[in-house]
Scaffold this motif. Structure first.
Motif, mmCIF file in Angstrom:
data_model
loop_
_atom_site.group_PDB
_atom_site.id
_atom_site.type_symbol
_atom_site.label_atom_id
_atom_site.label_comp_id
_atom_site.label_asym_id
_atom_site.label_seq_id
_atom_site.Cartn_x
_atom_site.Cartn_y
_atom_site.Cartn_z
ATOM 1 N N THR A 1 0.834 -1.202 0.000
ATOM 2 C CA THR A 1 0.000 0.000 0.000
ATOM 3 C C THR A 1 0.868 1.250 0.000
ATOM 4 O O THR A 1 1.878 1.316 0.694
ATOM 5 C CB THR A 1 -0.920 0.022 1.235
ATOM 6 O OG1 THR A 1 -1.661 -1.200 1.283
ATOM 7 C CG2 THR A 1 -1.891 1.200 1.164
ATOM 8 N N TYR B 1 0.967 5.354 0.684
ATOM 9 C CA TYR B 1 0.288 6.426 1.403
ATOM 10 C C TYR B 1 0.944 7.756 1.036
ATOM 11 O O TYR B 1 2.097 7.798 0.621
ATOM 12 C CB TYR B 1 0.374 6.213 2.918
ATOM 13 C CG TYR B 1 -0.249 4.916 3.393
ATOM 14 C CD1 TYR B 1 -1.590 4.845 3.734
ATOM 15 C CD2 TYR B 1 0.538 3.753 3.501
ATOM 16 C CE1 TYR B 1 -2.151 3.649 4.177
ATOM 17 C CE2 TYR B 1 -0.024 2.556 3.931
ATOM 18 C CZ TYR B 1 -1.365 2.516 4.273
ATOM 19 O OH TYR B 1 -1.921 1.337 4.704
ATOM 20 N N THR C 1 -1.119 9.717 7.862
ATOM 21 C CA THR C 1 -2.306 9.211 8.563
ATOM 22 C C THR C 1 -2.674 7.843 8.006
ATOM 23 O O THR C 1 -2.863 7.673 6.797
ATOM 24 C CB THR C 1 -3.489 10.175 8.395
ATOM 25 O OG1 THR C 1 -3.105 11.472 8.887
ATOM 26 C CG2 THR C 1 -4.694 9.682 9.175
ATOM 27 N N ILE C 2 -2.761 6.868 8.919
ATOM 28 C CA ILE C 2 -3.133 5.503 8.537
ATOM 29 C C ILE C 2 -4.244 5.040 9.476
ATOM 30 O O ILE C 2 -4.041 4.965 10.703
ATOM 31 C CB ILE C 2 -1.934 4.541 8.626
ATOM 32 C CG1 ILE C 2 -0.796 5.014 7.716
ATOM 33 C CG2 ILE C 2 -2.351 3.131 8.254
ATOM 34 C CD1 ILE C 2 0.446 4.160 7.808
ATOM 35 N N ASP C 3 -5.404 4.759 8.881
ATOM 36 C CA ASP C 3 -6.560 4.281 9.663
ATOM 37 C C ASP C 3 -6.857 5.209 10.843
ATOM 38 O O ASP C 3 -7.100 4.766 11.976
ATOM 39 C CB ASP C 3 -6.306 2.855 10.174
ATOM 40 C CG ASP C 3 -6.119 1.864 9.037
ATOM 41 O OD1 ASP C 3 -6.685 2.111 7.947
ATOM 42 O OD2 ASP C 3 -5.411 0.866 9.224
ATOM 43 N N GLY C 4 -6.782 6.505 10.598
ATOM 44 C CA GLY C 4 -7.100 7.483 11.630
ATOM 45 C C GLY C 4 -5.980 7.773 12.601
ATOM 46 O O GLY C 4 -6.081 8.691 13.420
ATOM 47 N N GLU C 5 -4.883 7.019 12.515
ATOM 48 C CA GLU C 5 -3.749 7.241 13.410
ATOM 49 C C GLU C 5 -2.698 8.081 12.701
ATOM 50 O O GLU C 5 -2.337 7.797 11.547
ATOM 51 C CB GLU C 5 -3.143 5.909 13.842
ATOM 52 C CG GLU C 5 -2.070 6.040 14.917
ATOM 53 C CD GLU C 5 -1.561 4.683 15.380
ATOM 54 O OE1 GLU C 5 -0.659 4.655 16.248
ATOM 55 O OE2 GLU C 5 -2.057 3.646 14.866
#
Length: 641
Positions: free
Chosen positions: A416, A418, A426-430
């Protein structure tokens, strides 16, 4: 097309010597013209002089024929001499450029290329190009001019027969084209395989002590034999192709000549061709064999030279990662304040060798670097003289693993990709904060802003396995300062505790050491290397376990000398010697590319962490070694009673 490009580039070197190049090409053209005129003289003699039976006509024609032969020989000598001059000058310049290029290459280049391959390119491949410069241009040019000229002279004798002979040209062209197409990949593969063979031989010769120590001579011999066999097969294949196409050309010309003799005989019998014209025409057809051979030979040399040029120009074209800045900060003498700021380093990709290194070393401090194999100690000190550069890209740490952010602000994690926005990933809201590129500073200036010469002139290095040149001891010590006064050379040798040994030699400081210093012990080589570093008088000194190959007494002597020498110099020492560790101003404990502990000996021992455990282990090992040594000494003493 690539082959044309490589030879065109080689031709550019030849054209730097325009007088020689134009001279030998002109001489080759004149020699070819003289050679083509001789059949016309024969035609004249047979058709005019012989039937007249006049001596007055025979003598001038004979002299003219002799003059053409002498003229051909004279201009052939001129073209050979000028082409040899041009070839030697070009190769001299090319070797000089290759040497300068190799000397300026950064270590990453040598990490990716085997020494044997590079040596093969600088020696054998350059020799192949010299052969092309010496013969290739002349052979191809002479072959082409002779071919065109022969057809022109043939046309003046008999246009009808010449039209028949023109039918041979497509067949000749196809044979030469097919030969060039088939032989080029074979020649290139042969050159590449010769490099592999050279690399294996170089490894075995350099590591002969290891080969003999482990009795692997048979295994290594088979390895060399395999590479040698591959090279032999390729060379045999190249020779097979060359030896196949050359007779094929002669066969094509032979068939054409046979047909021509038949047709010419008919024309002669019908009175459409004189005896002299018939003999001259047949002799001209026989002369076509020479340019055909020349062109085949020239094409073979062309393909060999193209393969050699491609491998050689690779060295000149390889871009250096470590380069001088366009506007370097001028500096004569550094203070030695070394600062690592969030330094990351990897040889390639995201496999970081050093991770987020932060370290501030004040001028004159002695820093001991400790850690297991692969902890990053050597990589860290190699950044100081810019053998490698700090990674220039930002990084981001996600769940304990560090990733590189490319110049487009993208990060690839697994499959993936990003995108970084406003310095945050930012990954999954983190959210994860992106760390700007790190830097290595000396005297508050990024080392990438210094010229390499200025930077490295202020840094001295002594490696664990020091390299000595096949030169005198004095030349080895004064390597960085060839003009250093003798008293300074002696002072450096005294400081390194090697002076007394040197003066005990028959030649003293003029004693020549063998290749890589093989006539000296390990400890003697290291002390000469230490003297070499000291004579350079660097502000920053790097010692990579430089006392590992000496006995305890010699180590103590060197250590006492180094204590005085290191005073006032910023010194980095990679070592596991307890005496060295205890005396350091700063101890840096490394593990898996990170600094895990920093402090003085007392501070780190008080913490009771990783350093304290390591020190205790080293202390136990030292006591055990001392006990074993004492036991062996006692045993030897008892045996003599």
């Amino acid at each position: 097309m690539r082959a044309v490009g490589h030879i065109a580039r080689l031709t550019g070197y030849a054209l730097r010597h325009k007088a020689h190049f134009a001279g030998f090409m002109s001489a080759a053209a004149v020699a070819t013209v003289f050679n083509l005129l001789t059949p016309l003289v024969l035609v004249r003699i047979i058709d005019t002089v012989v039937p007249s039976q006049k001596l007055a006509l025979i003598v001038p024609h004979a002299l003219l024929y002799l003059a053409l032969i002498v003229g051909y020989a004279l201009f052939d000598f001129v073209q050979r001499y000028l082409s040899a001059l041009m070839a030697q000058h070009v190769i001299f310049e090319l070797r000089a450029e290759l040497y300068e290029s190799l000397m300026s290459k950064d270590l990453a280049f040598y990490d990716e290329n085997e020494t044997g391959q590079l040596l093969a390119r600088v020696t054998t491949d350059v020799t192949t190009m010299r052969q092309f410069l010496l013969w290739g241009y002349r052979v191809i040019f002479t072959g082409a001019v002779t071919l065109v000229g022969t057809y022109y002279v043939m046309f003046t004798l008999s246009p009808r027969l010449t039209m028949w002979m023109l039918l041979v040209l497509p067949a000749l062209g196809y044979v030469i084209y097919a030969f060039a197409k088939r032989v080029r990949p074979v020649f290139f593969a042969a050159r590449d395989q010769y490099g592999r063979l050279s690399a294996v031989l170089q490894e075995n010769i350099t590591g002969m002590k290891i080969v003999q120590s482990y009795s692997t001579l048979e295994h290594e011999s088979k390895r060399v034999e395999q590479e040698n066999r591959k090279y032999l097969d390729l060379i045999v294949e190249a020779n097979r192709l060359a030896n196949f196409y050359s007779p094929l050309l002669i066969t094509v010309l032979g068939v054409a000549t046979g047909a021509l003799v038949y047709v010419g005989g008919l024309l002669y019998s019908f009175g459409d061709l004189s005896a002299g014209e018939f003999v001259g025409f047949v002799s001209l057809v026989a002369m076509l064999v020479l340019p055909a051979r020349f062109l085949t030979w020239g094409v073979g040399m062309y393909q060999r030279a193209s393969a050699a040029a491609e491998r050689t120009f690779y060295i000149l074209d390889a871009r250096d990662e470590i380069m001088d800045p366009p506007d370097p900060v001028p500096v004569e003498r550094l203070e030695g304040h070394v600062t690592f700021q969030h330094v990351f380093f990897s040889y390639r990709g995201d496999n970081y060798i050093l991770r987020d290194i932060n370290l501030d070393v004040r001028p004159g401090q002695v820093v001991a670097l400790l850690g297991g194999t692969g902890s990053g100690k050597t990589s860290l000190v190699n950044l100081i003289p810019r053998f490698y550069d700090v990674d220039p890209d930002p990084t981001v740490t996600v769940r304990g693993r560090t990733y590189r952010v490319d110049r487009h602000g993208r990060v690839r994690i697994g499959d993936t990709e990003y995108r970084v926005e406003d310095g945050t990933l930012t990954i999954d809201g983190e959210s994860f904060t992106v760390q700007p590129p790190g830097a290595l500073l000396i005297d508050s200036v990024d080392v990438r802003r210094y010229s390499l010469d200025d930077l490295r002139r202020n840094i001295g290095m002594v490696h664990q396995d020091p390299f000595l040149f096949s030169a005198s001891i004095r030349e080895n010590i004064a390597f960085a300062r060839p003009d250093a006064p003798m008293d300074e050379v002696i002072a450096a040798a005294r400081a390194a505790m090697i002076h007394d040994f040197i003066v005990s030699l028959p030649g003293g400081y003029d004693t020549v050491v063998g290749e890589r210093g093989v006539t000296l012990s390990g400890g003697q080589r290291q002390r000469i290397a230490i003297a070499r570093a000291l004579l350079a008088d660097p502000r920053i000194l790097i010692l990579d376990d430089s006392t590992s190959s000496v006995d305890a007494r010699t180590e103590l002597e060197i250590q006492r000398a180094l204590e005085n020498v290191m005073r006032g110099r910023t010194t980095f020492i990679i070592t596991h010697r307890l005496s060295t560790i205890r005396g350091a101003d700063l101890i840096v404990m490394m593990e898996r590319g990170r600094i895990v502990e920093v402090g003085t000996h007392e501070e780190l021992m008080a913490r009771g962490g990783l350093y304290a455990d390591l020190y205790a282990t080293l202390d136990v090992m030292r006591e055990e070694a001392r006990r074993l040594t004492a036991g062996q000494t006692a045993g030897l003493g008892g045996g003599t009673q």
